[in-house]
Design an enzyme around this catalytic site. Structure first.
Site, short mmCIF file in Angstrom:
data_model
loop_
_atom_site.label_atom_id
_atom_site.label_comp_id
_atom_site.label_asym_id
_atom_site.label_seq_id
_atom_site.Cartn_x
_atom_site.Cartn_y
_atom_site.Cartn_z
N GLU A 62 4.39 27.88 45.77
CA GLU A 62 3.24 27.95 44.84
C GLU A 62 1.98 26.89 44.55
O GLU A 62 1.66 26.37 43.85
CB GLU A 62 4.32 27.46 43.33
N GLU A 102 12.39 36.24 47.91
CA GLU A 102 13.16 35.69 46.82
C GLU A 102 13.44 36.56 45.48
O GLU A 102 14.25 36.47 44.87
CB GLU A 102 13.04 34.21 46.37
N HIS A 115 10.95 19.04 48.46
CA HIS A 115 10.34 18.21 47.28
C HIS A 115 9.96 19.21 46.12
O HIS A 115 8.94 19.82 46.26
CB HIS A 115 9.07 17.37 47.79
N GLU A 116 10.72 19.58 45.14
CA GLU A 116 10.21 20.47 44.46
C GLU A 116 9.75 19.42 43.21
O GLU A 116 10.16 18.29 43.01
CB GLU A 116 11.45 21.20 43.38
#
Ligand code: NOJ
Ligand code: CA
Length: 712
Positions: free
Chosen positions: A481, A505, A411-412
């Site tokens: 984040e 990343e 789920h971005e």
């Protein structure tokens, strides 16, 4: 004079509490090494200080608040009462670095009446552990204070000198900075350094740094400042006053500029100071976990530490895209590439995972919205339930089930939290329907509601709501984040891991993470909880994918293996592409074997910014795994295996840098060796520049004990 009186207190064997009116109160840790002193300045402001083995850790430092509503400063108090107590208990985490944790401290509860005439009463609770001090403020229910708004928390942390510090710039929205190492007098966060590729950052003061902040004093003290149990309150940054090396708490504001909206009874997070004269003890500290509330999940049997692969790195290296139409977002390329999350490709990862015994497969870019997500400040981007036409959710969930593996949901949210909150229940029901039991969330971008920040009170409440709601649905969660963690995984053990720092990343598409990065993270970011760092990259240089690319992972291949031990997490990704693993199955064996849940952990040697050596015992098994990593310096160590069971023989598989390996010139050169070892073995470790060694130690069969070479 004050100092003399405080030191007089050090000699006291029993807990001695004098009256505040008489100017000081002090309290020792159970082992007597840590000493907390409470006092007041000449002007009457309340202050505290901390000593370790007689050395100053915290010089006289203020405590208190400025409230906006009601408008009052809480700094000077009369002492209503001071109570002390002793706690010594042991508890068992659902998963972790060790199967049981001791929580032993002495507590001091100060009940204080504001002297300014407001009639407000607050409590300050201190807990003095052998490895540090935690304290928090409590606002009890009272006639003179009901709803209130915090303008500033006035807590200070006075350092006793120009310590060496491992820091990242203070920020309201991101913790994805590269680390700086400097003395406090040289802290200059202006510009944010390695920040170019961070999408949403709100830098606010060149003297501001984030916690967990790691420091080392000239006297050889290791000092770590952070917070525990950050709930319903904004995160704390620290602003350094270079004139006296004092840090002032700086809370992340909301859209109105206020810090926190509270109603009595209320408590703040714990402010934590972990201290030792041994760096290894900082890494072994459980102080932050001990200050969090016990698990709220009565039956945690559905929570499973695990490894995962993912349709993921291929997007970061620019081979495929999240976006169905092939537009590249994360890697900032204009050229179109194939859509990664298509049914056939996902099946390829499912097959690989099933064959290699990896439990989970993360799939990103499966749902509509990616064509519109990056860099906009748009509210409704994703709905979290509509697959792209080439992702057959029915077929894939049946296929995964038939292979005995689990697809991990992604789920971005594009940081549109309002939108995510509206979809959460629907999205979690969708997951349950298709057999997903874990989700990776993400918050790339500027927060909606507009004006709020990733680390402000509004978002802190959101992260907790996600942990709670996913728990209600029996879903495990991995947040990217979010705010830096503060031990909430004790309370919600379904909150397996989060990113909240500069992950692997960044090595795919930016200047990357310097070779010392992973030797700093355990002393900083990991103090608050496990990180989804995504180790295991075997194709180190990105020009493999595209000759024009200059990016690279700033480690050797075997250092990537060692990270599975040195970077603790109950959720570990085997982040590289299946074909890169298939080309080096001998090295991949370590990733297959390594555990993700542990009975015991031994931090064998460590120095922040330089090296870390850790050994861990797999939960419920007689197997140990060791990881040793170094920064850009090649280093040799001799490590005793005296943690092994005496008299037993183990097969040691040693995955080490080849003699001519180094992170920049020859990062993929490795050697694998197999020996018989026992608790008397002294293992010689030879780490290349930017290198590492990973070792598995598995009980030998009688046959192996006879046949294999003994280590010399
Ligand atoms: C940033 C996350 O850290 C990364 O893992 C993810 O692939 C992208 N956002 C897209 O959601
Ligand atoms: Ca990220």
């Amino acid at each position: 004079m004050l100092l003399k009186r405080l030191f007089a207190g050090i000699l006291a064997v029993v807990i001695s509490l004098s009256v505040y009116a008489d100017q000081f109160i002090n309290l020792h840790s159970p082992d007597g090494n840590m000493l907390l002193g409470i006092n007041s300045r000449d002007n009457g402001d309340l202050i505290y200080r901390v000593f370790y083995k007689g050395k100053t850790v915290i010089a006289p430092s203020g405590l208190g608040f400025k409230l906006n509503v009601p408008a009052v400063s809480l700094l000077k108090f009369t002492l209503a009462s001071a109570d002390s107590s002793i706690t010594d208990e042991t508890w068992k985490p659902v998963w972790g670095e060790q199967s049981s944790i001791r929580n032993s401290y002495r507590q001091l509860l100060l009940k204080l009446n504001d002297k300014s005439g407001s009639g407000i009463t607050i409590n300050v609770v201190f807990r003095v552990f052998n490895d540090g001090v935690g304290f928090r403020y409590e606002f009890p229910k009272q006639d003179k204070l009901n709803h209130f708004v915090i303008g500033d928390e006035l807590t200070q942390f006075g350092m006793n000198g120009d310590h060496k510090a491992f820091w990242i710039p203070g920020d309201y929205d991101t913790n994805e900075y590269g680390y700086y190492t400097s003395n406090l007098s040289k802290v200059d966060a202006s510009g944010g350094g390695f920040a170019q590729e961070i999408h949403a950052k709100t830098f606010f003061d060149k003297n501001a740094v984030q916690t967990p902040l790691m420091m080392k004093s000239n006297e050889g003290l290791y000092i770590n400042i952070h917070e525990a149990a950050l709930v319903n309150y904004p995160a704390m940054n620290l602003v350094l006053d270079k004139s006296n090396f004092t840090f002032n708490a700086h809370l992340v504001p909301d859209a109105e500029g206020n810090k926190a909206y509270l109603q009595t009874p209320a408590v703040t997070p714990w402010r934590t100071i972990v201290v030792s004269d041994k760096a290894t003890e900082i890494l072994a500290s459980k102080l932050i976990l001990n200050l969090n509330e016990p698990s709220k999940i009565a039956d945690p049997s559905w929570i499973k530490p695990q490894k995962m692969v993912g349709v993921w790195w291929e997007m970061h290296v620019g081979k495929s895209s999240w976006d169905y139409s092939g537009g590249q977002v994360g890697s900032q390329q204009a050229t179109k590439v194939p859509h990664g999350a298509n049914t056939a490709n996902v099946k390829r990862y499912i097959d690989f995972a099933a064959k290699q015994g990896i439990e989970g497969i993360l799939v990103e870019g499966w749902n509509t919205g990616w064509e519109d997500w990056f860099g906009q400040w748009k509210e409704d981007v994703f709905d979290f339930v509509t697959p792209y036409p080439d992702f057959d959710v029915n077929e894939l969930s049946a296929y995964a089930k038939s292979k005995g593996v689990k697809i991990i949901m992604h789920h971005e949210t594009s940081a549109s939290t309002t939108n995510y909150e509206r979809w959460m229940d629907t999205a979690y029901r969708f997951m349950k329907k298709y057999g997903y039991d874990a989700v990776k969330t993400g918050y790339v971008g500027r927060i909606i509601p507009r004006g709020e920040h990733h680390d402000g009170q509004w978002m802190i409440r959101h992260y907790e709501r996600v942990a709670k709601k996913t728990a209600d649905y029996h879903i495990m969660v991995d947040m990217h984040e979010p705010v830096r963690p503060t031990g909430m995984h004790r309370t919600y053990p379904n909150f397996l891991a989060c990113e909240a720092a500069r992950g692997n990343e960044f090595n795919a598409w930016s200047v990357g993470n310097m070779p010392d990065h992973e030797t700093i993270l355990p002393f900083t970011r990991l103090m608050g909880g496990p990180m989804d760092y995504t180790p295991g990259i075997f194709k180190i240089k990105m020009n493999y994918y595209n000759p024009e690319k200059k990016e690279q992972v700033h480690t050797t291949l075997t250092k990537q293996l060692a990270l599975y031990v040195t970077m603790y997490s109950p959720l570990q990704m085997a982040a590289d592409l299946p074909e890169n693993y298939e080309a080096k199955m001998d090295a991949f064996q370590f990733i297959k074997d390594v555990a993700v849940d542990w009975d015991d952990t031994k931090v064998l040697d460590a120095e922040p910014g330089d090296y870390i050596i850790i050994a861990r015992k797999a939960k419920g098994k007689d197997s140990w795994f060791m990881g040793a990593i170094t920064d850009e310096m090649a280093r040799n160590f001799v490590t005793s295996l005296n943690f092994l069971d005496a008299g037993k023989k183990y097969v040691a598989m040693i995955y080490r840098d080849a003699d001519n390996a180094s992170w920049n010139d020859n990062p993929e050169a490795y050697v694998i060796e197999k020996f018989i070892v026992d608790s008397k073995t002294k293992l010689k470790l030879k780490l290349a520049s930017g290198g590492g060694t990973a070792v598995s130690l598995i009980l030998a069969t009688a046959e192996e004990a006879r046949q294999l070479k003994k280590y010399k």
